[in-house]
Design a protein around this motif. Structure first.
Motif, PDB file in Angstrom:
ATOM      1  N   PRO A  18     -96.012 -76.315 -14.580  1.00  0.00           N
ATOM      2  CA  PRO A  18     -95.333 -75.574 -15.655  1.00  0.00           C
ATOM      3  C   PRO A  18     -94.069 -76.294 -16.133  1.00  0.00           C
ATOM      4  N   ARG A  19     -93.347 -76.923 -15.208  1.00  0.00           N
ATOM      5  CA  ARG A  19     -92.134 -77.648 -15.601  1.00  0.00           C
ATOM      6  C   ARG A  19     -92.486 -78.852 -16.472  1.00  0.00           C
ATOM      7  N   GLN A  20     -93.535 -79.599 -16.097  1.00  0.00           N
ATOM      8  CA  GLN A  20     -93.974 -80.729 -16.910  1.00  0.00           C
ATOM      9  C   GLN A  20     -94.454 -80.241 -18.275  1.00  0.00           C
ATOM     10  N   TRP A  23     -91.478 -79.530 -20.432  1.00  0.00           N
ATOM     11  CA  TRP A  23     -90.881 -80.790 -20.878  1.00  0.00           C
ATOM     12  C   TRP A  23     -91.734 -81.407 -21.972  1.00  0.00           C
ATOM     13  N   HIS A  24     -93.055 -81.424 -21.811  1.00  0.00           N
ATOM     14  CA  HIS A  24     -93.956 -82.004 -22.812  1.00  0.00           C
ATOM     15  C   HIS A  24     -93.837 -81.264 -24.138  1.00  0.00           C
ATOM     16  N   ARG A  25     -93.780 -79.921 -24.086  1.00  0.00           N
ATOM     17  CA  ARG A  25     -93.636 -79.144 -25.320  1.00  0.00           C
ATOM     18  C   ARG A  25     -92.324 -79.477 -26.017  1.00  0.00           C
ATOM     19  N   TRP A  26     -91.232 -79.529 -25.245  1.00  0.00           N
ATOM     20  CA  TRP A  26     -89.925 -79.845 -25.824  1.00  0.00           C
ATOM     21  C   TRP A  26     -89.961 -81.230 -26.467  1.00  0.00           C
ATOM     22  N   PHE A  27     -90.465 -82.213 -25.751  1.00  0.00           N
ATOM     23  CA  PHE A  27     -90.546 -83.594 -26.243  1.00  0.00           C
ATOM     24  C   PHE A  27     -91.451 -83.678 -27.463  1.00  0.00           C
TER      25      PHE A  27
END
Length: 178
Positions: A18-20, A23-27
């Motif tokens: 979930p943390r990755q 991060w992927h969504r934000w990026f």
């Protein structure tokens, strides 16, 4: 959970935590859009062209102002193309959101240039720093794309280098035309 998160989107696609995934969504929303990649390449081209004229402070001001003008031009184009389908207000609001990647993509390069401007007093050096920052950003974008496919590490790195070099080739072509 999406197919990619569950690891079922394709063969050997790695699962994400979930943390990755956050991060992927934000990026992705900020840097991994066509508008952001286009903005990064155009911004770097503008910096290199502007480096031929004026001082370091002129370069910083001209570069950021040009990026904002290109952002507004993109907003205008998106609004105009969407206005036939939607009312002007919603079309304009959508255009501002859709075009934000162009501004986001300039942030790392601008920060690198501002930090370097305290010690670098040559516009050519500053444009080299901008170009190197762009190379790193394109490398990270390529690495992100190849990682999501589940490619082996050697292919991820090779693909990331190829992505960065192809982006810089476009910058060089733009410079040759000016």
């Amino acid at each position: 959970m999406s197919d990619v998160q569950a690891g079922t989107a394709g063969d050997d696609v790695p699962e994400t935590t979930p943390r990755q995934a956050a991060w992927h969504r934000w990026f992705d929303l900020r840097f991994r859009t066509p508008v952001a990649v286009y903005g990064l390449i155009v911004y770097t081209s503008l910096i290199n062209i502007a480096a031929e004229h004026g001082s370091v402070s002129d370069l910083l001001i001209t570069s950021v102002a040009s990026l904002i003008v290109f952002y507004l031009a993109h907003v205008f184009a998106h609004t105009l193309s969407d206005h036939g389908t939607h009312r002007l207000g919603p079309a304009t609001a959508s255009a501002f959101r859709h075009s934000l990647g162009m501004l986001y993509s300039g942030v790392p390069t601008t920060l690198a240039m501002v930090m370097a401007s305290f010690t670098v007093h040559d516009t050519d050096e500053l444009s080299d720093i901008a170009t190197n920052t762009t190379f790193v950003m394109l490398f990270l974008l390529g690495l992100s794309a190849y990682t999501r496919t589940g490619a082996p590490v050697w292919l991820r790195l090779l693909g990331a280098i190829g992505t960065a070099m192809l982006g810089l080739l476009v910058v060089i072509l733009e410079l040759l035309l000016h």
